[in-house]
Every structure is written in structure tokens, then in C-alpha cells.
Design a protein around this motif. Structure first.
Motif, PDB file in Angstrom:
ATOM      1  N   ARG A 192     -21.904  32.649  10.235  1.00  0.00           N
ATOM      2  CA  ARG A 192     -22.093  33.450  11.632  1.00  0.00           C
ATOM      3  C   ARG A 192     -23.456  33.146  12.277  1.00  0.00           C
ATOM      4  N   ARG A 193     -23.413  33.815  13.385  1.00  0.00           N
ATOM      5  CA  ARG A 193     -24.435  33.953  13.945  1.00  0.00           C
ATOM      6  C   ARG A 193     -25.514  35.448  14.841  1.00  0.00           C
ATOM      7  N   PRO A 194     -26.533  34.948  14.073  1.00  0.00           N
ATOM      8  CA  PRO A 194     -27.477  36.561  14.696  1.00  0.00           C
ATOM      9  C   PRO A 194     -27.969  36.373  16.159  1.00  0.00           C
ATOM     10  N   SER A 195     -28.097  37.609  16.843  1.00  0.00           N
ATOM     11  CA  SER A 195     -28.583  36.968  18.275  1.00  0.00           C
ATOM     12  C   SER A 195     -29.994  36.307  18.091  1.00  0.00           C
ATOM     13  N   GLY A 196     -30.470  35.075  18.779  1.00  0.00           N
ATOM     14  CA  GLY A 196     -31.105  34.415  18.936  1.00  0.00           C
ATOM     15  C   GLY A 196     -31.565  33.129  17.812  1.00  0.00           C
ATOM     16  N   GLN A 197     -30.547  33.652  16.939  1.00  0.00           N
ATOM     17  CA  GLN A 197     -31.241  32.155  15.111  1.00  0.00           C
ATOM     18  C   GLN A 197     -29.699  31.597  15.629  1.00  0.00           C
ATOM     19  N   GLU A 198     -29.736  30.273  14.482  1.00  0.00           N
ATOM     20  CA  GLU A 198     -29.412  29.648  14.284  1.00  0.00           C
ATOM     21  C   GLU A 198     -27.285  30.179  13.646  1.00  0.00           C
ATOM     22  N   ARG A 199     -26.732  29.183  13.267  1.00  0.00           N
ATOM     23  CA  ARG A 199     -25.664  30.008  13.018  1.00  0.00           C
ATOM     24  C   ARG A 199     -25.589  29.366  11.592  1.00  0.00           C
ATOM     25  N   GLU A 200     -24.927  29.839  11.094  1.00  0.00           N
ATOM     26  CA  GLU A 200     -25.429  29.977   9.136  1.00  0.00           C
ATOM     27  C   GLU A 200     -24.029  29.773   8.687  1.00  0.00           C
ATOM     28  N   GLY A 201     -23.512  29.130   7.808  1.00  0.00           N
ATOM     29  CA  GLY A 201     -22.121  29.468   6.615  1.00  0.00           C
ATOM     30  C   GLY A 201     -22.077  30.063   5.600  1.00  0.00           C
ATOM     31  N   ILE A 202     -21.226  30.548   5.417  1.00  0.00           N
ATOM     32  CA  ILE A 202     -22.172  32.190   4.142  1.00  0.00           C
ATOM     33  C   ILE A 202     -20.480  31.839   3.544  1.00  0.00           C
ATOM     34  N   ARG A 218     -11.516  26.740  -5.310  1.00  0.00           N
ATOM     35  CA  ARG A 218     -13.265  26.304  -4.810  1.00  0.00           C
ATOM     36  C   ARG A 218     -14.089  27.300  -4.348  1.00  0.00           C
ATOM     37  N   SER A 219     -14.690  27.825  -4.491  1.00  0.00           N
ATOM     38  CA  SER A 219     -15.905  29.151  -3.267  1.00  0.00           C
ATOM     39  C   SER A 219     -16.893  29.002  -3.450  1.00  0.00           C
ATOM     40  N   ASN A 220     -17.881  28.630  -2.390  1.00  0.00           N
ATOM     41  CA  ASN A 220     -19.196  28.916  -2.132  1.00  0.00           C
ATOM     42  C   ASN A 220     -19.606  30.315  -1.439  1.00  0.00           C
ATOM     43  N   TYR A 221     -20.673  30.661  -1.688  1.00  0.00           N
ATOM     44  CA  TYR A 221     -21.281  31.415  -0.676  1.00  0.00           C
ATOM     45  C   TYR A 221     -22.847  31.541  -0.019  1.00  0.00           C
ATOM     46  N   ALA A 222     -23.864  31.256   1.031  1.00  0.00           N
ATOM     47  CA  ALA A 222     -24.778  31.199   1.121  1.00  0.00           C
ATOM     48  C   ALA A 222     -24.911  32.772   0.047  1.00  0.00           C
ATOM     49  N   VAL A 276     -20.068  39.457  -0.868  1.00  0.00           N
ATOM     50  CA  VAL A 276     -19.033  39.084   0.105  1.00  0.00           C
ATOM     51  C   VAL A 276     -18.158  39.042  -1.086  1.00  0.00           C
ATOM     52  N   ASN A 277     -17.058  38.508  -0.628  1.00  0.00           N
ATOM     53  CA  ASN A 277     -15.539  37.715  -1.401  1.00  0.00           C
ATOM     54  C   ASN A 277     -14.976  37.174  -0.288  1.00  0.00           C
ATOM     55  N   ILE A 278     -14.584  36.249  -0.683  1.00  0.00           N
ATOM     56  CA  ILE A 278     -13.484  35.396   0.085  1.00  0.00           C
ATOM     57  C   ILE A 278     -12.356  35.594  -0.273  1.00  0.00           C
ATOM     58  N   THR A 279     -11.231  35.136   0.145  1.00  0.00           N
ATOM     59  CA  THR A 279     -10.271  35.156  -0.414  1.00  0.00           C
ATOM     60  C   THR A 279      -9.105  35.433   0.322  1.00  0.00           C
ATOM     61  N   GLN A 280      -7.771  34.244   0.226  1.00  0.00           N
ATOM     62  CA  GLN A 280      -6.621  33.699   0.800  1.00  0.00           C
ATOM     63  C   GLN A 280      -5.323  33.527   0.257  1.00  0.00           C
ATOM     64  N   ALA A 294      -9.757  15.317  -0.588  1.00  0.00           N
ATOM     65  CA  ALA A 294     -10.986  15.382  -1.447  1.00  0.00           C
ATOM     66  C   ALA A 294     -11.954  15.574  -1.039  1.00  0.00           C
ATOM     67  N   GLU A 295     -12.597  16.007  -0.171  1.00  0.00           N
ATOM     68  CA  GLU A 295     -13.820  16.205   0.639  1.00  0.00           C
ATOM     69  C   GLU A 295     -14.472  17.266  -0.145  1.00  0.00           C
ATOM     70  N   LEU A 296     -16.008  17.058  -0.790  1.00  0.00           N
ATOM     71  CA  LEU A 296     -16.362  18.089  -1.283  1.00  0.00           C
ATOM     72  C   LEU A 296     -17.444  18.743  -0.677  1.00  0.00           C
ATOM     73  N   LEU A 297     -17.768  18.469   0.946  1.00  0.00           N
ATOM     74  CA  LEU A 297     -18.963  20.203   1.741  1.00  0.00           C
ATOM     75  C   LEU A 297     -18.013  21.229   1.783  1.00  0.00           C
ATOM     76  N   TYR A 298     -18.154  22.235   1.794  1.00  0.00           N
ATOM     77  CA  TYR A 298     -17.802  23.452   2.095  1.00  0.00           C
ATOM     78  C   TYR A 298     -18.029  23.952   3.597  1.00  0.00           C
ATOM     79  N   TYR A 299     -19.254  23.180   4.069  1.00  0.00           N
ATOM     80  CA  TYR A 299     -19.175  23.672   5.736  1.00  0.00           C
ATOM     81  C   TYR A 299     -19.274  23.043   5.858  1.00  0.00           C
ATOM     82  N   ALA A 300     -20.079  21.483   6.461  1.00  0.00           N
ATOM     83  CA  ALA A 300     -19.201  20.490   7.218  1.00  0.00           C
ATOM     84  C   ALA A 300     -18.221  20.014   7.634  1.00  0.00           C
ATOM     85  N   GLY A 301     -17.824  19.379   8.731  1.00  0.00           N
ATOM     86  CA  GLY A 301     -16.797  18.851   8.831  1.00  0.00           C
ATOM     87  C   GLY A 301     -15.683  20.268   9.133  1.00  0.00           C
ATOM     88  N   MET A 302     -16.005  20.627   9.552  1.00  0.00           N
ATOM     89  CA  MET A 302     -14.793  22.503  10.220  1.00  0.00           C
ATOM     90  C   MET A 302     -14.430  22.272  11.648  1.00  0.00           C
TER      91      MET A 302
END
Length: 121
Positions: A35-45, A54-58, A65-69, A100-108
């Protein structure tokens, strides 16, 4: 190229709930919400590795919040509860990753156009 389409944004009062959905045109290793609030940096949540638990939350959203698939439908949902005015932002779905990567938010590699969430006090 994987196309992502978000839906479910809108305006609700503080304390309310919203469910965002993201449909992918093809399978990827992981999918997440930023998400990106107005005037702020983007944040992975929230992020999840597809087909796993395997899931992760900010910290800013954890517990609310809950992410489902739904792997058959190539869809992820983000259920957001107890929404606060500071949750107001443009919410993006993202997907990508390598095996085999481990990072949740990088590499999108792929991004949706975003869906606006507005929380009023």
C-alpha cells in the motif's frame, strides 16, 4: 507477463472491514499486498508463498489482516478488520518470486493497478 487485477477497495468507517481480492493470469511463486498512503512510501503489508502456509504481515497490520489464497483460481484475498484512518491508501497486488527464495516482499515482478481504500473516522 502475468497480469493482476485487484478488486474490493472502497470507503468504510473506522472499525469496519474490507476484503481485497487479486486475480492473477498465471501462477507465481508468491503474491502479496502493498500500500501507498498519499505522500508516503510504498509498504509491503502481507505476502504469501502460493501453495504453502508461509505468510508474513507487516507490524502495522498484524492481527488485523489475513491473507488467504485460492490456488485453483490463482487468487489471493486480503481481509482487513478494525480498519483505521491511517489505513487509507492505494493498495496494490504484486506477484513474482523465484523457486526456493525466502523473501516475502522483495523480488515482485508484476503489479496490479491498485485499488483505493479510504477509511473515515
Amino acid at each position: 507477463q502475468v497480469h493482476l487485477v485487484e478488486s474490493g477497495g472502497g470507503s468504510v468507517q473506522a472499525g469496519g472491514s474490507l476484503r481485497l481480492s487479486c486475480v492473477a493470469s498465471d501462477y507465481t511463486i508468491k503474491m502479496g499486498w502493498f500500500r501507498r498512503p498519499s505522500g508516503q512510501e510504498r509498504e509491503g503489508i502481507a505476502s504469501v508463498f502460493i501453495g504453502t502456509d508461509r505468510s508474513n504481515y507487516a507490524a502495522s497490520v498484524k492481527g488485523r489482516v489475513n491473507i488467504t489464497q485460492d490456488t485453483r483460481k490463482k487468487t489471493v484475498h486480503l481481509l482487513m478488520n478494525d480498519l483505521k484512518p491511517e489505513d487509507t491508501a492505494l493498495y496494490y497486488c504484486a506477484a513474482g518470486g523465484v523457486v526456493a527464495e525466502l523473501l516475502y516482499y522483495a523480488g515482485m515482478d508484476y503489479w496490479g493497478k491498485g485499488t483505493l481504500v479510504t477509511i473515515s473516522s
